[in-house]
Design an enzyme around this catalytic site. Sequence first.
Site, PDB file in Angstrom:
ATOM      1  N   ASP A  69     -13.768  10.040  20.381  1.00 23.51           N
ATOM      2  CA  ASP A  69     -13.059   9.706  20.789  1.00 23.51           C
ATOM      3  C   ASP A  69     -12.185   9.585  21.369  1.00 23.51           C
ATOM      4  OD1 ASP A  69     -11.402   7.370  20.511  1.00 23.51           O
ATOM      5  OD2 ASP A  69     -11.681   6.233  19.074  1.00 23.51           O
ATOM      6  N   ASP A 120     -17.042   5.405  20.240  1.00 22.15           N
ATOM      7  CA  ASP A 120     -16.967   6.696  20.565  1.00 22.15           C
ATOM      8  C   ASP A 120     -18.120   6.920  21.309  1.00 22.15           C
ATOM      9  OD1 ASP A 120     -15.785   8.423  17.865  1.00 22.15           O
ATOM     10  OD2 ASP A 120     -16.692   5.951  17.337  1.00 22.15           O
ATOM     11  N   GLN A 125      -7.548  10.879  21.765  1.00 16.65           N
ATOM     12  CA  GLN A 125      -7.748  10.925  19.868  1.00 16.65           C
ATOM     13  C   GLN A 125      -7.982  11.730  19.264  1.00 16.65           C
ATOM     14  OE1 GLN A 125      -8.292   7.225  17.832  1.00 16.65           O
ATOM     15  NE2 GLN A 125     -10.139   7.787  17.036  1.00 16.65           N
ATOM     16  N   ASN A 163     -15.363  26.882  20.578  1.00 16.19           N
ATOM     17  CA  ASN A 163     -17.055  25.853  19.796  1.00 16.19           C
ATOM     18  C   ASN A 163     -15.645  25.259  19.890  1.00 16.19           C
ATOM     19  OD1 ASN A 163     -18.001  24.732  17.218  1.00 16.19           O
ATOM     20  ND2 ASN A 163     -18.997  27.161  17.313  1.00 16.19           N
ATOM     21  N   ASP A 167     -19.969   4.116  13.490  1.00 16.98           N
ATOM     22  CA  ASP A 167     -18.165   3.549  14.800  1.00 16.98           C
ATOM     23  C   ASP A 167     -17.982   3.683  12.797  1.00 16.98           C
ATOM     24  OD1 ASP A 167     -16.004   4.157  15.639  1.00 16.98           O
ATOM     25  OD2 ASP A 167     -15.871   1.881  16.704  1.00 16.98           O
ATOM     26  N   LYS A 168     -16.796   3.204  13.073  1.00 20.25           N
ATOM     27  CA  LYS A 168     -16.122   2.861  11.971  1.00 20.25           C
ATOM     28  C   LYS A 168     -16.471   3.219  10.393  1.00 20.25           C
ATOM     29  CE  LYS A 168     -13.447   0.642  14.831  1.00 20.25           C
ATOM     30  NZ  LYS A 168     -13.359   1.996  16.118  1.00 20.25           N
ATOM     31  N   TYR A 227      -3.175  11.272   9.102  1.00 25.72           N
ATOM     32  CA  TYR A 227      -4.677  10.508   9.143  1.00 25.72           C
ATOM     33  C   TYR A 227      -4.829  10.670  11.677  1.00 25.72           C
ATOM     34  CZ  TYR A 227      -6.886   6.409  11.587  1.00 25.72           C
ATOM     35  OH  TYR A 227      -7.986   5.661  12.822  1.00 25.72           O
ATOM     36  N   LYS A 283     -11.500   8.598  12.758  1.00 24.88           N
ATOM     37  CA  LYS A 283     -12.207   8.577  11.430  1.00 24.88           C
ATOM     38  C   LYS A 283     -13.838   9.156  11.522  1.00 24.88           C
ATOM     39  CE  LYS A 283     -12.911   3.591  10.573  1.00 24.88           C
ATOM     40  NZ  LYS A 283     -11.776   3.325  11.504  1.00 24.88           N
ATOM     41  N   ASP A 284     -13.659   9.987  11.521  1.00 23.77           N
ATOM     42  CA  ASP A 284     -15.240  11.011  12.214  1.00 23.77           C
ATOM     43  C   ASP A 284     -16.207  10.268  12.465  1.00 23.77           C
ATOM     44  OD1 ASP A 284     -12.735  13.367  10.928  1.00 23.77           O
ATOM     45  OD2 ASP A 284     -12.772  12.028   9.660  1.00 23.77           O
TER      46      ASP A 284
HETATM   47  P1  13P Z   1      -1.081   2.169  15.378  1.00 22.65           P
HETATM   48  O1  13P Z   1      -0.199   2.275  14.501  1.00 22.65           O
HETATM   49  O2  13P Z   1      -1.108   2.832  16.604  1.00 22.65           O
HETATM   50  O3  13P Z   1      -1.391   0.374  15.605  1.00 22.65           O
HETATM   51  O4  13P Z   1      -2.360   2.271  15.372  1.00 22.65           O
HETATM   52  C1  13P Z   1      -3.093   2.263  13.985  1.00 22.65           C
HETATM   53  C2  13P Z   1      -4.805   1.841  14.081  1.00 22.65           C
HETATM   54  O5  13P Z   1      -5.311   1.813  15.211  1.00 22.65           O
HETATM   55  C3  13P Z   1      -5.522   2.563  12.575  1.00 22.65           C
HETATM   56  O6  13P Z   1      -6.297   2.015  13.242  1.00 22.65           O
HETATM   57  P1  13P Z   2     -11.784   4.895  15.165  1.00 23.26           P
HETATM   58  O1  13P Z   2     -11.860   6.077  14.122  1.00 23.26           O
HETATM   59  O2  13P Z   2     -13.318   4.198  15.732  1.00 23.26           O
HETATM   60  O3  13P Z   2     -10.850   5.210  16.145  1.00 23.26           O
HETATM   61  O4  13P Z   2     -10.859   3.288  14.372  1.00 23.26           O
HETATM   62  C1  13P Z   2     -10.012   3.814  13.699  1.00 23.26           C
HETATM   63  C2  13P Z   2      -9.628   2.506  13.320  1.00 23.26           C
HETATM   64  O5  13P Z   2      -8.223   2.441  12.172  1.00 23.26           O
HETATM   65  C3  13P Z   2     -10.010   1.435  13.587  1.00 23.26           C
HETATM   66  O6  13P Z   2      -9.200   0.692  12.633  1.00 23.26           O
HETATM   67 MG    MG Z   3     -11.012   4.526  17.860  1.00 26.67          MG
HETATM   68 MG    MG Z   4     -14.496   5.408  16.445  1.00 28.60          MG
END
Ligand code: 13P
Ligand code: 13P
Ligand code: MG
Ligand code: MG
Length: 364
Positions: free
Chosen positions: A11, A53, A94, A104, A131-132, A228, A231-232
């Site tokens: 991402d 992603d 990110q 690697n 995703d998510k 944090y 989300k892998d």
């Molecule tokens: P912000 O606190 O930067 O809005 O990020 C929250 C977020 O996207 C976690 O998913």
């Molecule tokens: P991703 O891990 O897909 O960037 O999502 C972050 C998130 O917190 C969405 O709410």
């Molecule tokens: Mg994201």
């Molecule tokens: Mg994602």
Amino acid sequence: MKVTLSVIKADIGGWVGHSAIHPALEESARESLAVAKQNGQIIDFCVTSCGDDLQLILTHTLGVDNEQIHRLAWDTFTTGTEVAKRLKLYGAGQDLLADAFSGNVKGQGPGVAEMEIEERTSEPVLIFMADKTSAGSWNLPLFKMFVDPFNTAGLIIAPSLHQGFRFEVHDIREHKKIFFDTPEEMYDLLMFIGTPSRFTVKHVFARHDGAIAAASSTERLSLIAGKYVGKDDPVMIVRSQHQFPAVGEILEPFRYPWIIEGWMRGSHYGPLMPVAQKQATPSRFDGPPRVICLGFQLADGKLIGPRDMFDDPSWDEARRDANLLADHLRRHGPFEPHRLPLEEMEYTSLPQIMEKIKGRWEKL
Ligand code: 13P
Ligand code: 13P
Ligand code: MG
Ligand code: MG
């Protein structure tokens, strides 16, 4: 002919928020990889996205964990991050945790699934991307594909599948691995992979001939970074037909929207919805979680495809079930089992709240 299939994802910035990938990022990745193809460094490539992603699907002859290939992916992502920064996309860079490439991409943020194979007379492969979600989201579908005869008819009626499969399971907290042979050790296997936040299926092998059947990414960024950081969202490669399950047997587990970790702020359980690539744009409460599948036939390492495997009306009811489950879970708001247990949450204000009220706890 020996071919390596590498699926490397990151991402590097969302458009809008965490909901999708801007076309300029895909374009930038295609430009980088076209140069590598022209140079003969890779045989072929396909760039795609699932939600926010970006996935690089590469074929080459350099084997797994190859520094050149990982560097190519890293450089592609860092070039894309520059584009993301210019467009001020959300969370630009990110998943690139390190400042510089160190040989690697593993442990540096991007997710990786790779396998080196002897290309068969006909080599259908399926690439799953989500995703998510979280590492471990493939555990249940992999079990269904390779062990459950109610899912995979071939386990019973195809002599080449009848011996079963070998699972390589990683304990991603203790950094250990173990192998289980199914069907005889399926109960032992389930004891562990039923906790996908800790135990993930890394590889599956056919016991018929030892050939690799599946490879998944199991990186967990919060364990790497200690906080944090996203989300892998994982990827997975599955080979199909002959000594492996048929294409339809590999897709069948996704009929049911299994509840997995992820969704809003990486801190909620939600149903995994199989969608066409163009529908992998999670918007409701940043979800519900999505899975896409691109199918290819390999021809001397060339990627003949993609076919968008969930772009078919036979998945409409799975999507409807996922929406109904999403409604039900959403009604729980901040309560478990919608919200993750405290210790599993990737995004939490708990430490700050505990600090603020620390003097106010009284003995019972
Ligand atoms: P912000 O606190 O930067 O809005 O990020 C929250 C977020 O996207 C976690 O998913
Ligand atoms: P991703 O891990 O897909 O960037 O999502 C972050 C998130 O917190 C969405 O709410
Ligand atoms: Mg994201
Ligand atoms: Mg994602």
